[in-house]
Write a protein that holds these residues in place. Sequence first.
Motif, PDB file in Angstrom:
ATOM      1  N   THR B 369      -7.314  -2.706   2.934  1.00 50.96           N
ATOM      2  CA  THR B 369      -6.179  -3.735   2.296  1.00 50.96           C
ATOM      3  C   THR B 369      -5.504  -3.334   1.086  1.00 50.96           C
ATOM      4  OG1 THR B 369      -7.705  -5.470   3.382  1.00 50.96           O
ATOM      5  CG2 THR B 369      -6.142  -6.156   1.820  1.00 50.96           C
ATOM      6  N   TYR B 370      -6.202  -2.686   0.372  1.00 47.12           N
ATOM      7  CA  TYR B 370      -5.679  -2.146  -1.084  1.00 47.12           C
ATOM      8  C   TYR B 370      -4.479  -1.139  -0.537  1.00 47.12           C
ATOM      9  CZ  TYR B 370      -5.137   0.040  -5.647  1.00 47.12           C
ATOM     10  OH  TYR B 370      -4.661   0.433  -6.631  1.00 47.12           O
ATOM     11  N   ALA B 371      -4.809  -0.235   0.278  1.00 47.56           N
ATOM     12  CA  ALA B 371      -3.892   0.740   0.624  1.00 47.56           C
ATOM     13  C   ALA B 371      -2.568   0.165   1.201  1.00 47.56           C
ATOM     14  CB  ALA B 371      -4.686   2.172   1.545  1.00 47.56           C
ATOM     15  N   ILE B 372      -2.704  -0.467   2.089  1.00 45.22           N
ATOM     16  CA  ILE B 372      -1.430  -1.160   2.757  1.00 45.22           C
ATOM     17  C   ILE B 372      -0.874  -2.088   1.824  1.00 45.22           C
ATOM     18  CG2 ILE B 372      -3.040  -3.070   4.001  1.00 45.22           C
ATOM     19  CD1 ILE B 372       0.140  -0.936   5.250  1.00 45.22           C
ATOM     20  N   GLU B 373      -1.523  -3.045   1.226  1.00 43.50           N
ATOM     21  CA  GLU B 373      -0.789  -3.947   0.334  1.00 43.50           C
ATOM     22  C   GLU B 373      -0.198  -3.252  -0.760  1.00 43.50           C
ATOM     23  OE1 GLU B 373      -0.038  -7.149   0.986  1.00 43.50           O
ATOM     24  OE2 GLU B 373      -0.634  -6.446   2.970  1.00 43.50           O
ATOM     25  N   ARG B 374      -0.819  -2.228  -1.217  1.00 46.66           N
ATOM     26  CA  ARG B 374      -0.091  -1.490  -2.381  1.00 46.66           C
ATOM     27  C   ARG B 374       1.303  -0.686  -1.738  1.00 46.66           C
ATOM     28  NH1 ARG B 374       1.603  -0.651  -5.692  1.00 46.66           N
ATOM     29  NH2 ARG B 374       1.138   1.493  -6.631  1.00 46.66           N
ATOM     30  N   ALA B 375       0.961   0.022  -0.523  1.00 51.18           N
ATOM     31  CA  ALA B 375       2.282   0.512   0.227  1.00 51.18           C
ATOM     32  C   ALA B 375       3.280  -0.463   0.537  1.00 51.18           C
ATOM     33  CB  ALA B 375       1.606   1.427   1.661  1.00 51.18           C
ATOM     34  N   MET B 376       2.981  -1.628   0.815  1.00 53.59           N
ATOM     35  CA  MET B 376       4.050  -2.642   1.168  1.00 53.59           C
ATOM     36  C   MET B 376       5.003  -3.088   0.016  1.00 53.59           C
ATOM     37  SD  MET B 376       3.819  -3.120   4.404  1.00 53.59           S
ATOM     38  CE  MET B 376       4.844  -4.334   4.735  1.00 53.59           C
ATOM     39  N   ASP B 377       4.314  -3.000  -1.083  1.00 54.50           N
ATOM     40  CA  ASP B 377       5.154  -3.132  -2.410  1.00 54.50           C
ATOM     41  C   ASP B 377       6.033  -1.917  -2.700  1.00 54.50           C
ATOM     42  OD1 ASP B 377       4.143  -5.525  -3.027  1.00 54.50           O
ATOM     43  OD2 ASP B 377       3.893  -5.073  -5.177  1.00 54.50           O
ATOM     44  N   GLU B 378       5.618  -0.718  -2.371  1.00 56.47           N
ATOM     45  CA  GLU B 378       6.012   0.421  -2.698  1.00 56.47           C
ATOM     46  C   GLU B 378       7.474   0.503  -1.710  1.00 56.47           C
ATOM     47  OE1 GLU B 378       5.519   2.691  -5.494  1.00 56.47           O
ATOM     48  OE2 GLU B 378       3.933   1.011  -5.687  1.00 56.47           O
ATOM     49  N   LEU B 379       7.034  -0.045  -0.386  1.00 61.32           N
ATOM     50  CA  LEU B 379       8.232   0.049   0.722  1.00 61.32           C
ATOM     51  C   LEU B 379       9.275  -0.928   0.078  1.00 61.32           C
ATOM     52  CD1 LEU B 379       9.186   0.716   3.654  1.00 61.32           C
ATOM     53  CD2 LEU B 379       7.597  -0.907   4.318  1.00 61.32           C
ATOM     54  N   ALA B 380       8.720  -1.935  -0.120  1.00 67.60           N
ATOM     55  CA  ALA B 380       9.724  -2.914  -0.696  1.00 67.60           C
ATOM     56  C   ALA B 380      10.820  -2.441  -1.600  1.00 67.60           C
ATOM     57  CB  ALA B 380       9.155  -4.422  -1.340  1.00 67.60           C
ATOM     58  N   VAL B 381      10.309  -1.735  -2.841  1.00 68.71           N
ATOM     59  CA  VAL B 381      11.236  -1.058  -3.957  1.00 68.71           C
ATOM     60  C   VAL B 381      12.094   0.112  -3.215  1.00 68.71           C
ATOM     61  CG1 VAL B 381      11.219   0.330  -5.878  1.00 68.71           C
ATOM     62  CG2 VAL B 381       9.459  -1.452  -5.499  1.00 68.71           C
TER      63      VAL B 381
END
Lengths: 286, 802
Positions: B369-381
């Motif tokens: 969950t950490y990896a995908i949720e961190r990655a989602m924020d990076e994707l948003a940026v």
Amino acid sequence: MIPASFDYSRPSSLDEALAVLGDAGEEAKVLAGGQSLLPLLRLRLAYPTTLVDVGRVAELRGIADHADHVFIGAMTTHHEVIRSPVVNEHCPLVALATATVADPAVRHRGTFGGSLAHADPAGDLPSVALALDMDLVARSSLGDRIIPAAEFFVDYLEPALEPGEILVGARVPKLGPGWGFHYEKFHRTAQAWATVGVAAAVRRSNGTVEEARVALTNMGPTPVRAVTVEAAVRGVAADRNGSLREAAEQAAEGADPPGDLHAQPDYRAHLARVLTHRALLAACAV
Amino acid sequence: MTDTMSEVGRARRRKEDARLVTGRTQWTDNIQLPGMLHVAFLRSPMAHARITRVDVSAARGRPGVVAVFGGADFAAEQGSLPCAWPVTEDVVIPDHPPMAVSEVRYVGEAVACVVATDRYKAADALDAIEIDYEPLEPVLDMTEALAEGSPTVHESGNKAFTWKFAQGDIGEAFRDAPVVIDRTFVQQRLIPSAMEPRAVVAQTDGDRFTLHSATQIPHILRVMLALTTGIPEHRLRVIAPDVGGGFGSKLQVTAEEVLCLLITRRLGRPVKWTESRSEGNLTVHHGRDQLQRISVAAERDGRIRGVKVDLLADMGAYLMLVTPGVPLLGAFMYNGIYKMDAYDFTCTGVFTTKMPTDAYRGAGRPEATYAIERAMDELAVEVGLDPMEVRRRNWIKHSEFPYTTIAGLTYDSGNYEAATDRALALFGYDKLRAEQADRRDRRDPVQLGIGISTYTEMCGLAPSRVLGSLSYGAGGWEHAEVRMLPTGTVEVVTGTSPHGQGHVTAWSQIVADALGVPFEDVSVIHGDTASSHKGMDTYGSRSLAVGGIALVQACEKVREKARQVAAHLMEASADDVEFSDGRFRVRGTTTERTIQEIALATFAAHDLPEGFEPRLDAQATFDPDNFSFPHGTHLCAVEVDTETGATTIRSYVAVDDVGKVVNPLIVEGQVHGGIAQGIAQALFEEAVYDAEGNLLTTTMADYLLPSAADLPDFVTDRTETPATTNPLGVKGAGEAGTIAATPAVVNAIVDALRPYGVRDVRMPCTPERVWRTLQNRALQNRALQNRALQNRALRNEEGASA
Ligand SMILES: Cc1cc2nc3c(=O)[nH]c(=O)nc-3n(C[C@H](O)[C@H](O)[C@H](O)COP(=O)(O)OP(=O)(O)OC[C@H]3O[C@@H](n4cnc5c(N)ncnc54)[C@H](O)[C@@H]3O)c2cc1C
């Protein structure tokens, strides 16, 4: 707790305590609140042969209001110090710093004298003792000995107490009117020791700093008096326009900050500068 | 009218707590047996070494010492500590002697022990044991461990296994992908810190053996200890008395449990061992410790095409009970709540000379969950969208359930929209974003950051068939027995093994509804293989979603039997007898019997239906068809002091959907504790080994745990989307908070620092680490500026000379 074995005695007067301590030899230890000593025993980092529990020695307890100083007995608990009207009126810095120590459980057991005698540079009270130029009073069978705070903290966990001496308490000078105080503590959790702490007392008049006392917690093997800052800050404007920050830039001068899991030396030096600025601002109430 | 009010759903205070918190109970360490001896272990001070000499003779002469043993003394009988999850055909499962015999592979490994008349004398005598070591190279870094020429932990090398999973065409997803996010995250090593330390008491009468242990898994432990020690299962009784927390750390078969049994077998006397906190930090299995590379391919509008995960998981020195399976529990979760066309997962388990890792609250799912949720924020940026909007564009819509994900799981139910809308409203999202913009404009040294985590997880371990397909060594059913006593009160025997979760209360509520008896009239027996013979124990948020259902089914059987008796007594056909609120009534009449009357009549057995076995008691074993999938939206606002690097959590909102709630107070407690633990990983906790492989964080002064004073007030709420896969509609609540909180906090910190060019902060985000990240960014920014200036100067020159 599984310490190595030791003898235990609990005298009920100071004379008796001194006698027991004298008989017990060099490896005896005074036991006050036990909040620093017991962890050392638990980890088997200390192997005292005898513990002399001074918890029942009434003479070591209490706070007295004298003409030019406040006397705080060694066995006064942190909790009692924080609640004392005399301390809060005449040496509020002591109460401010003590209130940041650990948690309520520890503050109900841990003592003012134990914190000084333990001589832990990460403790909050040694730097306060230094900033306020307290006089520490030690007693042995030979009588009382007065040790200025500046001479008391010899090295890491090494106070200037001789074997057989008991710390009776400290005389905290009353600084008089015009002084502001602040203790700025930076720690990682509410219960944790200071990563760095700054004890500051500032006397102002007409918007400028007349005199300042600044001492640092956990910036070396002993508490450190930030003399360069004290000199630099004298006469500058007590406001937010930058001169206090400039003075605080020299906070780490002469310090020898340790490196550990919570902070490397360069980060501690940085913190000392930032926190000293904040402490000065707060002590100047600007 | 209380008797028509449903017990399920009531915020009952936990009936077990008064006993537990006042100490009127029995923890393992309180057990005193006549003639009991105490064991102290000598532990390796070396991370990796050959044992060349063990001399215990001097210790034998110390006061109070009854026996001293080295590893060689047990070599013939101690077997190997079990690993029940051989994840691949070629997984390397090294021999794991409970006491090291010839080689030590982590600091803290037991190398000898003293058995003495009291605990102090046992500890004192450890000093007199002499051991010579020939140092070998420690292996501490996973990447280096896999490199050519690395020193090895075991002769077979440092790789334990590589496990792969793929679905969809990952090559296609990444080919010409308009946006690719590629990040490596560090899941630091954690030390589970249960309030009660581990403790073991072992005894024998020469024939039968009894082991008391502060364990989560008395049933599994009995099977495993029988296999390991050769003590036949039917002569071994395992008791988990009241147990003070575990978080997975007591889901283990430990060296100390095996050795205490062997010692009691040798000496014929009861023995006890209780760890100290420092001993625990060294030798309780650790958690997490993964290096996660995650790549996300997406469209310009933020829609995900595919996710690729490459994981290194630190096993430590040996594979313990489920060590290699932990990262696999995350393998099906890296896609989170999102839709995509391709998914590719590879995990390599690596041996190092450190304490073995194993399950820790969430086990695999927090990491995923950490990896995908961190990655989602990076994707948003990257695509210039609000991070919540990116999530909305990708998540499974409420109308699309049940939904089979790219990882092959079927999420039965969920409503991400509802949980998110509620969370945003409670949080005041827009207002906080406005404040953030203002602080950025003002270059406030204290910056505001907002972190999002829209998580799901799989719990209710687990369908036995699925576990089998993943090579797990056992099933995932659960067992319950319900006994109607003559006076009409009820005794429940459960195969779950509560250690703080409040099963006694929740199970009483379920029974109260199912049988119409008062909540107070139900008691629950657990944790003793002699009285609760069958069970799969407590971990993986499984107890209610699996064990609770077994209980419901057993209650149904009791009710049906009671209906027969009632019908007989009322001279009606069973089909005409209705049951509600504890009363059997002949339809359309006022003739009725209470279930208590039926219990007494069955006990007397004077007048029962022809051929009726005179008992109402019933058992049930439930094996679920599917996991359950709690989900929720957590929002966190932090203030980061850019001068000191310190993070303060300003507000935290959690809206969780754990399905139907049996007891809201218990769920609230689980959520609070879970969030605290998740925040702790983000900000405070890390097991640190030095370059020689010594653990530096052996006390709580070094291994920081937050207390209430370090945490904000949590604002919690729930949406309720019942699970469709079990009759209670429950999902599980034990790990959700931990899984959700960590990325919410770190996303918030990174969000606060984006204006400084920060793209990640490694956990735990300590003040020093945040400060150094800012320092490095500042340096890099200055270097970039300089280069830009130089380039401009160069261009100007070129322009001038042209
Ligand atoms: C969890 C925890 C957190 C803590 N956090 C902090 C913190 O943030 N800041 C802080 O400042 N402190 C902290 N402490 C320490 C606490 O303040 C202790 O009370 C203090 O350090 C020692 O006081 P004591 O009375 O417990 O002394 P003891 O532990 O009994 O003794 C300490 C040492 O002083 C000697 N000694 C004590 N009294 C005398 C005396 N009268 N004469 C001669 N020698 C004496 C003893 O022999 C011993 O060597 C913490 C302690 C704990 C357990």
